[in-house]
Write a protein that holds these residues in place. Structure first.
Motif, PDB file in Angstrom:
ATOM      1  N   MET A   1       0.837  -1.187   0.000  1.00 52.45           N
ATOM      2  CA  MET A   1       0.000   0.000   0.000  1.00 52.45           C
ATOM      3  C   MET A   1       0.877   1.244   0.000  1.00 52.45           C
ATOM      4  SD  MET A   1      -3.253  -0.663   2.398  1.00 52.45           S
ATOM      5  CE  MET A   1      -3.983  -2.277   2.428  1.00 52.45           C
ATOM      6  N   THR A  82      -5.351   2.134  -2.446  1.00 50.54           N
ATOM      7  CA  THR A  82      -4.705   0.875  -2.078  1.00 50.54           C
ATOM      8  C   THR A  82      -3.834   0.303  -3.188  1.00 50.54           C
ATOM      9  OG1 THR A  82      -6.514  -0.545  -2.855  1.00 50.54           O
ATOM     10  CG2 THR A  82      -6.609   0.237  -0.555  1.00 50.54           C
ATOM     11  N   ILE A  84      -4.778  -1.849  -5.153  1.00 51.96           N
ATOM     12  CA  ILE A  84      -5.204  -3.239  -5.343  1.00 51.96           C
ATOM     13  C   ILE A  84      -6.076  -3.282  -6.592  1.00 51.96           C
ATOM     14  CG2 ILE A  84      -6.589  -5.130  -4.392  1.00 51.96           C
ATOM     15  CD1 ILE A  84      -5.774  -4.147  -1.597  1.00 51.96           C
ATOM     16  N   MET A  99      -8.333 -12.777  -1.365  1.00 50.21           N
ATOM     17  CA  MET A  99      -7.553 -12.171  -0.280  1.00 50.21           C
ATOM     18  C   MET A  99      -7.453 -13.119   0.915  1.00 50.21           C
ATOM     19  SD  MET A  99      -8.899  -8.244   0.009  1.00 50.21           S
ATOM     20  CE  MET A  99      -8.377  -7.025  -1.151  1.00 50.21           C
ATOM     21  N   GLU A 100      -6.316 -13.070   1.596  1.00 51.06           N
ATOM     22  CA  GLU A 100      -6.171 -13.794   2.857  1.00 51.06           C
ATOM     23  C   GLU A 100      -7.136 -13.174   3.866  1.00 51.06           C
ATOM     24  OE1 GLU A 100      -4.276 -16.471   3.518  1.00 51.06           O
ATOM     25  OE2 GLU A 100      -3.727 -16.479   1.389  1.00 51.06           O
ATOM     26  N   GLU A 102      -6.891 -12.088   6.904  1.00 45.73           N
ATOM     27  CA  GLU A 102      -6.400 -10.886   7.577  1.00 45.73           C
ATOM     28  C   GLU A 102      -6.406  -9.686   6.636  1.00 45.73           C
ATOM     29  OE1 GLU A 102      -4.436 -13.700   7.357  1.00 45.73           O
ATOM     30  OE2 GLU A 102      -4.956 -14.555   9.295  1.00 45.73           O
ATOM     31  N   ASP A 103      -6.020  -9.918   5.401  1.00 40.36           N
ATOM     32  CA  ASP A 103      -6.019  -8.835   4.410  1.00 40.36           C
ATOM     33  C   ASP A 103      -7.443  -8.348   4.136  1.00 40.36           C
ATOM     34  OD1 ASP A 103      -3.284  -9.073   4.221  1.00 40.36           O
ATOM     35  OD2 ASP A 103      -3.362 -10.352   2.443  1.00 40.36           O
ATOM     36  N   TYR A 104      -8.373  -9.311   4.038  1.00 43.81           N
ATOM     37  CA  TYR A 104      -9.768  -8.947   3.774  1.00 43.81           C
ATOM     38  C   TYR A 104     -10.342  -8.130   4.932  1.00 43.81           C
ATOM     39  CZ  TYR A 104     -14.720  -9.335   2.662  1.00 43.81           C
ATOM     40  OH  TYR A 104     -16.026  -9.040   2.390  1.00 43.81           O
ATOM     41  N   GLY A 106      -8.622  -6.258   7.054  1.00 46.40           N
ATOM     42  CA  GLY A 106      -7.987  -4.937   7.002  1.00 46.40           C
ATOM     43  C   GLY A 106      -8.561  -4.085   5.878  1.00 46.40           C
ATOM     44  N   PHE A 107      -8.790  -4.710   4.743  1.00 48.84           N
ATOM     45  CA  PHE A 107      -9.365  -4.001   3.599  1.00 48.84           C
ATOM     46  C   PHE A 107     -10.776  -3.516   3.929  1.00 48.84           C
ATOM     47  CE2 PHE A 107     -11.542  -3.914  -0.536  1.00 48.84           C
ATOM     48  CZ  PHE A 107     -10.709  -3.023  -1.204  1.00 48.84           C
TER      49      PHE A 107
END
Length: 137
Positions: A1, A82, A84, A99-100, A102-104, A106-107
């Protein structure tokens, strides 16, 4: 990011510019402006209630054009801040699904902050539309 993401003004700036842009594209279409305003204010509640995947699916649902304008603008802002991709178009649901966890999460947290900015700036950018909608009730 990108590093600028940690500057709280960056999200505000991007949301303000995007809302101003979609509004200026439809200055004479009051029904569409009302839909843009309404969806911009409701993004946070929708996202908090239904989640990012369902909000993403709204991009493809048969919504009035103004609502779709706000949803597309929302994902354009998320893409810009982002970096992304793709967060718009046909394969964008796959991006979120891949997305993993944790990433999801956070996103989604970042998405909630962006949605709050949409609600805040909608009150300023669509002030005349809001007043018109309230006087009609």
């Amino acid at each position: 990011m990108p590093e600028e993401l940690f500057d709280p003004r960056e999200i505000s700036k991007e949301v303000y510019h995007k809302l101003s842009e979609i509004r200026s594209n439809e200055n004479d279409n009051h029904q569409r402006l009302k839909e843009q305003y309404s969806q911009s204010v409701e993004l946070y509640t929708y996202l908090a209630t239904w989640g990012m995947l369902r909000l993403k699916a709204e991009e493809f649902a048969p919504n009035p054009d103004g609502k779709r304008d706000a949803i597309i603008a929302y994902f354009q802002v998320l893409t810009k801040i982002t970096e992304i991709k793709p967060l718009l178009g046909e394969n964008s649901l796959d991006t979120l699904i891949a997305m993993e966890p944790e990433d999801y999460l956070g996103f989604t947290g970042l998405g909630l902050q962006v949605a709050r900015e949409f609600a805040f700036w909608a009150l300023a950018v669509y002030a005349d539309v809001k007043a018109e909608a309230e006087s009609a009730n």
